[in-house]
Motif scaffolding. Structure first.
Motif, PDB file in Angstrom:
ATOM      1  N   GLU A 153       0.825  -1.209   0.000  1.00 25.89           N
ATOM      2  CA  GLU A 153       0.000   0.000   0.000  1.00 25.89           C
ATOM      3  C   GLU A 153       0.859   1.259   0.000  1.00 25.89           C
ATOM      4  O   GLU A 153       0.509   2.258  -0.642  1.00 25.89           O
ATOM      5  N   GLU A 196     -10.942   0.281   0.890  1.00 28.29           N
ATOM      6  CA  GLU A 196     -10.661  -1.121   1.188  1.00 28.29           C
ATOM      7  C   GLU A 196     -10.800  -1.449   2.670  1.00 28.29           C
ATOM      8  O   GLU A 196     -11.148  -2.572   3.029  1.00 28.29           O
ATOM      9  N   HIS A 197     -10.526  -0.487   3.551  1.00 28.57           N
ATOM     10  CA  HIS A 197     -10.432  -0.790   4.981  1.00 28.57           C
ATOM     11  C   HIS A 197     -11.584  -0.247   5.820  1.00 28.57           C
ATOM     12  O   HIS A 197     -11.771  -0.696   6.954  1.00 28.57           O
TER      13      HIS A 197
END
Length: 511
Positions: A153, A196-197
């Motif tokens: 990331e 995404e999180h």
């Protein structure tokens, strides 16, 4: 990795020598300093390498009572620092990994003409120059801490790796949307890490299909659109970077447009260009509270003129894409025929009057190397900009004395404490925004730093000669009291790591 270890070890060593840590004692002798910790343990190292902005050699070592170490994580294992040393060790371990990755991924010098000429007049020049800042915060040992972000990331999203990032726009139910300033439609640009999180917890947010290609700037979560590089988006990313998780607070959503307008009005006669925070928006929780993980601020940057580049002050110390030497050398060569004092005098002539006059009027800018930007034309400083109003302090008392309307302020922006106002300006604008260029010029050209600081003092004296008599208390503090510097390591060791703590440096402006 050796260079990254030395860079962070030097930052940590500097903090141990200068910051107010409970029970810690220091003694200098010869060219070394001995730090004695509360339990009696001792650390010995070079006094010169503890100075702000020191350039450590690979293999820099500190000596404890039992071992010589060249790794900041090993140092924290070997001694017992006061406070939350476990948290600090975790953060420094992340910083070391991030900095090593950043340095390993840098391309070699590309050759060709000076970057300041090649990028002149280009709207994307700002982002490209910001992405040349490899090492992050010049004094913080957590300069590349990114807790919550994997190596993959970091490669995909961090500015020093020069990616293009795609923001996805999500539709927000109108009743769940707060917007300020000029107003934003209920559409939230979302950073891909956040998507995404975090986003799975909010199924009522629906993708619109709209995507914005953007380049991350120095702060990673603030990005410039590729299609129009003057459009900047400050997004929420729930990752700890340096000292804080980079959300967009409800106060930032409410304050941004109002405060940027106020600063524009206050500085209209000073030549400062405040980058407007045109609008902000946040998703509302079920209780009506703005959600700090689902918010955005829209900012507008200026377009450079045909022969101009705009860059953060911090980028002056960054390696030029052309030859790998600090970009400030290009400016000194292009504009001053290789004479650094001329560059520093002109830079100080832009920075000092703006910061001190605004302080007098009631606005204390957090003018560190990321927020304060300089316009260069053929290497010469010709303009000054300021962005990101979240860290300023505003004095209602001083603003009213100046005849300014005081807007409603949220969070911790309002303060009439003169010490707090001065510390905000001096620690950022003088100790860092001027201190780092002076240190780099001294290192690169062999100039005595005191001679360059004398040029800054002369400019300070001119400013206070022109201000009313009631500015005398500020003048005495600026020219006579120790220079404050944020004690970032002491803060990370403290029970409340977000409360400001200040170190005191010998004041280079003192007569």
């Amino acid at each position: 990795m050796a260079g990254a270890r030395a860079a962070i070890l030097a930052r940590l060593w500097g903090a141990l020598v200068r910051e107010p840590l409970p029970g810690v004692q220091r003694q200098a002798y010869g060219g070394d300093t001995r730090v004695t910790l509360p339990g009696g343990e001792r650390i010995i190292g070079s006094t010169a390498l503890a100075l702000p902005f020191a350039v450590p050699p690979e293999g820099m070592r500190l000596v404890t009572d039992t071992v010589a170490v060249d790794d900041p994580v090993e140092l924290l294992r070997a001694v017992r620092l006061p406070g939350d040393a476990v948290r600090l060790a975790t953060e420094i371990r992340s910083s070391l990994a991030g900095l090593a990755l950043a340095r390993a991924g840098q391309p070699g010098p590309q050759g060709g003409g000076p970057a300041l000429e090649v990028l002149a007049g280009r709207a994307d020049g700002l982002a490209l120059l910001e992405q040349s800042v490899v090492d992050g915060h010049p004094l913080h040992p957590c300069c590349r801490t990114r807790i919550g972000m994997s190596e993959a990331e970091m490669l995909a999203y961090a500015p020093e790796h020069r990616p293009t990032v795609t923001l996805e726009v999500y539709a927000v139910p109108p009743k769940r949307w707060l917007t300020t300033g000029a107003g934003l439609a209920p559409r939230l640009p979302v950073h891909p890490w956040q998507r995404e999180h975090v986003l799975s917890a909010y199924p009522f947010l629906k993708p619109t299909g709209e995507k914005i290609a953007a380049r991350p700037l120095m702060s990673l979560r603030t990005l410039a659109a590729v299609g129009d590089p003057t459009r900047h988006y400050k997004t929420a990313v729930d990752v700890q970077m340096t000292s804080a998780v980079r959300i967009v607070s409800p106060a930032a959503v409410r304050n941004g447009p109002v405060v940027s307008r106020l600063l524009t009005t206050l500085s209209a006669d000073l030549g400062l260009q405040v980058w407007p925070e045109l609008a902000a928006g946040a998703v509302l929780g079920e209780d009506g509270t703005p959600l700090r993980s689902l918010a955005v601020v829209a900012r507008r940057a200026p377009r450079p003129g045909p022969n101009e580049v705009v860059l953060p002050i911090a980028a002056l110390a960054a390696p030029s894409p052309a030859d790998g030497r600090p970009l400030i050398r290009e400016a000194v060569t292009l504009g001053y025929g290789g004479h650094p004092a001329g560059f520093l005098a002109d830079l100080a002539a832009l920075i000092v009057p703006v910061l001190l006059t605004l302080l007098h009027r009631g606005a204390a800018l957090e003018a560190h190397g990321q927020n304060l930007l300089v316009t260069l034309s053929h290497g010469r400083p010709t303009g000054l900009s300021y962005r990101d109003v979240g860290g300023v302090r505003l004095s209602p008392q001083r603003l009213r004395r100046h005849g300014a309307d005081v807007p409603a302020l949220h969070g911790d922006l309002a303060s009439d404490d003169p010490a707090e106002l001065r510390a905000k300006v001096l620690a950022s604008g003088f100790a860092v925004a001027l201190g780092e260029p002076i240190a780099v010029l001294a290192w690169e050209y062999g100039v005595v730093p005191e001679l360059l600081w004398r040029l800054v003092r002369e400019r300070v004296e001119v400013v206070y000669d022109s201000l009313p008599p009631h500015a005398v208390a500020d003048a005495h503090a600026v020219l006579g009291e120790p220079l404050p510097l944020k004690a970032t390591t002491a803060m990370r060791l403290a029970a409340d790591p977000l409360t400001d703590v200040w170190a005191s440096l010998p004041n280079p402006l003192a007569a």
